[in-house]
Scaffold this motif. Sequence first.
Motif, PDB file in Angstrom:
ATOM      1  N   PRO A   7      10.273  -1.004   6.726  1.00 45.32           N
ATOM      2  CA  PRO A   7       9.609   0.647   6.809  1.00 45.32           C
ATOM      3  C   PRO A   7       9.136   0.331   4.729  1.00 45.32           C
ATOM      4  O   PRO A   7       8.132   0.865   4.175  1.00 45.32           O
ATOM      5  N   LEU A   8      10.063  -0.057   4.186  1.00 46.59           N
ATOM      6  CA  LEU A   8       9.226  -0.198   2.521  1.00 46.59           C
ATOM      7  C   LEU A   8       8.196  -1.593   2.345  1.00 46.59           C
ATOM      8  O   LEU A   8       7.386  -1.046   1.653  1.00 46.59           O
ATOM      9  N   GLN A   9       8.170  -2.436   3.170  1.00 48.84           N
ATOM     10  CA  GLN A   9       7.196  -3.246   3.049  1.00 48.84           C
ATOM     11  C   GLN A   9       5.382  -2.734   3.452  1.00 48.84           C
ATOM     12  O   GLN A   9       4.742  -2.818   3.159  1.00 48.84           O
ATOM     13  N   TRP A  10       5.788  -1.807   4.279  1.00 50.39           N
ATOM     14  CA  TRP A  10       4.912  -1.480   5.245  1.00 50.39           C
ATOM     15  C   TRP A  10       4.332   0.207   4.358  1.00 50.39           C
ATOM     16  O   TRP A  10       2.470  -0.422   3.888  1.00 50.39           O
ATOM     17  N   ILE A  11       5.230   0.169   3.005  1.00 59.16           N
ATOM     18  CA  ILE A  11       5.099   1.233   2.787  1.00 59.16           C
ATOM     19  C   ILE A  11       4.261   1.143   1.325  1.00 59.16           C
ATOM     20  O   ILE A  11       3.159   1.358   0.913  1.00 59.16           O
ATOM     21  N   ALA A  12       3.867   0.103   0.648  1.00 57.85           N
ATOM     22  CA  ALA A  12       4.290  -1.102  -0.650  1.00 57.85           C
ATOM     23  C   ALA A  12       2.619  -1.644  -0.019  1.00 57.85           C
ATOM     24  O   ALA A  12       1.855  -1.785  -0.331  1.00 57.85           O
ATOM     25  N   ASP A  13       2.430  -1.985   1.439  1.00 63.21           N
ATOM     26  CA  ASP A  13       1.168  -2.589   2.309  1.00 63.21           C
ATOM     27  C   ASP A  13       0.088  -1.471   1.754  1.00 63.21           C
ATOM     28  O   ASP A  13      -1.259  -1.479   1.380  1.00 63.21           O
ATOM     29  N   LYS A  14       0.537  -0.647   2.190  1.00 62.62           N
ATOM     30  CA  LYS A  14      -0.684   0.750   2.525  1.00 62.62           C
ATOM     31  C   LYS A  14      -0.870   1.205   1.014  1.00 62.62           C
ATOM     32  O   LYS A  14      -1.946   1.478   1.375  1.00 62.62           O
ATOM     33  N   VAL A  15       0.076   1.159   0.200  1.00 62.96           N
ATOM     34  CA  VAL A  15       0.074   2.101  -0.900  1.00 62.96           C
ATOM     35  C   VAL A  15      -1.148   0.620  -1.615  1.00 62.96           C
ATOM     36  O   VAL A  15      -2.560   0.956  -2.412  1.00 62.96           O
ATOM     37  N   THR A  16      -1.056  -0.483  -1.815  1.00 61.86           N
ATOM     38  CA  THR A  16      -1.853  -1.499  -2.609  1.00 61.86           C
ATOM     39  C   THR A  16      -2.887  -1.396  -1.960  1.00 61.86           C
ATOM     40  O   THR A  16      -3.522  -1.576  -2.630  1.00 61.86           O
ATOM     41  N   TYR A  17      -3.138  -2.146  -0.653  1.00 66.31           N
ATOM     42  CA  TYR A  17      -4.372  -2.060  -0.001  1.00 66.31           C
ATOM     43  C   TYR A  17      -5.418  -1.222   0.317  1.00 66.31           C
ATOM     44  O   TYR A  17      -6.809  -0.835   0.221  1.00 66.31           O
ATOM     45  N   GLU A  18      -4.482   0.144   0.843  1.00 65.71           N
ATOM     46  CA  GLU A  18      -5.497   1.206   0.952  1.00 65.71           C
ATOM     47  C   GLU A  18      -5.086   2.552   0.201  1.00 65.71           C
ATOM     48  O   GLU A  18      -6.858   3.022  -0.411  1.00 65.71           O
ATOM     49  N   VAL A  19      -4.387   2.923  -0.720  1.00 57.59           N
ATOM     50  CA  VAL A  19      -4.357   4.093  -1.814  1.00 57.59           C
ATOM     51  C   VAL A  19      -4.945   3.540  -2.451  1.00 57.59           C
ATOM     52  O   VAL A  19      -6.184   4.230  -3.316  1.00 57.59           O
ATOM     53  N   PHE A  20      -4.634   1.924  -3.386  1.00 58.61           N
ATOM     54  CA  PHE A  20      -5.351   1.505  -4.360  1.00 58.61           C
ATOM     55  C   PHE A  20      -6.698   0.401  -4.387  1.00 58.61           C
ATOM     56  O   PHE A  20      -7.553   0.544  -5.674  1.00 58.61           O
TER      57      PHE A  20
END
Length: 323
Positions: A7-20
């Motif tokens: 779940p933490l990796q999923w959040i990191a991916d979402k923030v890195t590639y979609e939010v940022f």
Amino acid sequence: MVDIFYPLQWIADKVTYEVFGIAPDTRLAASVNFVIYDVMKIFLLLGVMIFFISYLRTYITPERTRKVLGNKKGIKYHFLASLLGTVTPFCSCSSVPIFIGFVEAGVPLGITFSFLITSPLVNEAAVAALWATLGLKATLIYIISGVILGVLGGTLIGLLKLERYVEDFVYKIKVGQQNAKPEELTVKERVNIAFENVKDIVGRVWIYVIIGVSIGGIFHGYAPEGILEKYAGKDNLLAVPIAVLIGVPLYSNVMAMIPIVESLIGKGLPIGTSLAFLMSVTAVSLPEMIILKKVLKKELIAIFVSIVAISIIFTGYLFNILL
């Protein structure tokens, strides 16, 4: 095997590639993703480990420790002192009163040093950060190595009969019993103490975690692959002692160093060399040596540092061979 941190990796991916909106497969994306994921994982494990160890520590007081170890001799007491050091991580500023208390209570000098070596080396914050960054196997190696170093270092100091290098005034101090029978705490009180320790320790180390992970993220994303393996790999017989010589005079918070070491390992630095560097920074920090100078003569401090440094070098070589 299920990755409990998915779940933490999923959040990191979402923030890195979609939010940022950072493009995947770029150096910047690798660095940012590394920082976000490691920060979350370290803080999660940090909270859990500090709570657990703090709750356990409510049953262990310095007075009880001195009563258990006082006037005891033998290798098993070195192991016991070293194990106690892993769950009683007193800071460097506490080294002097603890040292005086142990000596006054009749704890042999070698056993006292087994405690003092392991106490700053292995603590719940370092264990949590190491587990989060390098995994359980490396963490167990780190803990076992720290305990063994404490046992070996303390045993050798005991065999050398170095009591003459302790300042005379230490043996004349009487610190008393100091709550030899502490009031029993309720489960609720112990839980509250544990939560307070989580807030206190996280509040003091969070900045080091951010700094260390950020530096590690830069290495992770931008350092050329294999560069460290080329110059400081297993084939370089001097890599381990050089790492220790660099680490001994270096003073840094272990929480800042662990993410950096993780990233260096990812770029090819052998785990034995990496752990040797980490241990040398933590076990023989300059501030602790300055404080211990108040109660130890320079000859004993030099012997102490030399024994620990040699033990760490041996450990580094051993794990480079085994891993």
